[in-house]
Write an enzyme that holds these catalytic residues in place. Structure first.
Site, PDB file in Angstrom:
ATOM      1  N   CYS A  79      19.060 -27.745  -3.630  1.00 22.79           N
ATOM      2  CA  CYS A  79      18.510 -28.920  -4.294  1.00 22.79           C
ATOM      3  C   CYS A  79      18.449 -28.731  -5.819  1.00 22.79           C
ATOM      4  O   CYS A  79      19.494 -28.773  -6.466  1.00 22.79           O
ATOM      5  CB  CYS A  79      17.157 -29.257  -3.674  1.00 22.79           C
ATOM      6  SG  CYS A  79      16.707 -30.968  -3.919  1.00 22.79           S
ATOM      7  N   HIS A 168      17.357 -28.922   2.010  1.00 25.67           N
ATOM      8  CA  HIS A 168      16.500 -27.722   1.996  1.00 25.67           C
ATOM      9  C   HIS A 168      16.529 -27.020   3.358  1.00 25.67           C
ATOM     10  O   HIS A 168      15.657 -27.292   4.190  1.00 25.67           O
ATOM     11  CB  HIS A 168      15.046 -28.127   1.739  1.00 25.67           C
ATOM     12  CG  HIS A 168      14.753 -28.569   0.357  1.00 25.67           C
ATOM     13  ND1 HIS A 168      14.199 -27.749  -0.594  1.00 25.67           N
ATOM     14  CD2 HIS A 168      14.939 -29.762  -0.254  1.00 25.67           C
ATOM     15  CE1 HIS A 168      14.047 -28.410  -1.726  1.00 25.67           C
ATOM     16  NE2 HIS A 168      14.488 -29.631  -1.540  1.00 25.67           N
ATOM     17  N   GLU A 170      15.518 -24.207   4.050  1.00 27.49           N
ATOM     18  CA  GLU A 170      14.321 -23.355   4.190  1.00 27.49           C
ATOM     19  C   GLU A 170      13.128 -24.155   4.713  1.00 27.49           C
ATOM     20  O   GLU A 170      12.100 -23.574   5.040  1.00 27.49           O
ATOM     21  CB  GLU A 170      13.996 -22.663   2.852  1.00 27.49           C
ATOM     22  CG  GLU A 170      13.302 -23.518   1.797  1.00 27.49           C
ATOM     23  CD  GLU A 170      14.203 -24.549   1.123  1.00 27.49           C
ATOM     24  OE1 GLU A 170      15.364 -24.721   1.544  1.00 27.49           O
ATOM     25  OE2 GLU A 170      13.716 -25.208   0.189  1.00 27.49           O
TER      26      GLU A 170
END
Ligand code: GLN
Length: 190
Positions: A79, A168, A170
């Protein structure tokens, strides 16, 4: 294997957690002395690219990290991290490391509709993707491998030692993209 995670701002803890779960040693990059050591990979997290870009310069981390990336250190930008790597940002005059041959568009989904979760393929595997005020990639140079397209827009790419996702990985419970990055690091040592 040891991976440095840029911890100036943004969603860095989630990267550290996922890497630690995968058995990788991580360390936090907060100041110049943190990078006076050998390491195998670098993570540039999500957050605000303008803030991170400014802090990288103020803390005198910018030049050394840019040189390491140019010299082949495997790097993964998510990002805002993708924006830090982009050679050009269509709707922003600022450039940061500018090592990845793409043109990105910041906040490309608009401010209101800026956050959503979807499922799409990354490198031919379907995974969940969380987008938060995300950019997408308007143009990629021919040397850049396209790894994901969502609604006609490029959202993940790789160019040699550089991996970047507009989403994302994560923030979802699928570790496939991080495993892909670890494989890039392992292959870079062969
Ligand atoms: N909109 C942010 C930027 O322009 C990126 C958002 C994110 O990293 N989740 O830097």
């Amino acid at each position: 294997m040891k991976i440095g995670v840029l911890c100036l701002q943004g969603a860095f803890i989630e990267h550290i957690n996922i890497l630690n779960r995968l058995g990788v040693t991580t360390f936090e990059i907060r100041q110049k002395k943190d990078i006076n050591q050998e390491f195998d990979g670098l993570i540039l997290p999500g957050g605000e690219s303008t803030v991170m870009g400014k802090l990288l310069k103020e803390l005198d981390l910018f030049d050394d990290l840019k040189t390491k990336i140019e010299n082949g250190l495997p790097v993964f930008g998510t990002c805002a991290g993708l924006l830090l790597l982009s050679k050009d940002i269509e709707n922003d005059d600022r450039k940061h490391f500018a090592t990845l041959n793409i043109t990105a568009k910041r906040n490309a989904y608009g401010r209101q509709l800026g956050s959503f979760i979807t499922k799409a393929t990354f490198n031919n595997k379907e995974i969940p993707m969380a987008f938060i005020r995300a950019p997408y990639i308007k143009e990629a140079n021919k040397d850049v491998e396209i790894l994901s397209i969502v609604d006609g827009n490029i959202v993940a790419v790789r160019e040699k030692n550089q991996l970047a996702t507009a989403f994302h990985p994560e923030l979802t419970d699928d570790d496939y993209v991080h495993k892909y990055f670890l494989e890039m690091i392992n292959n870079s040592k062969l």
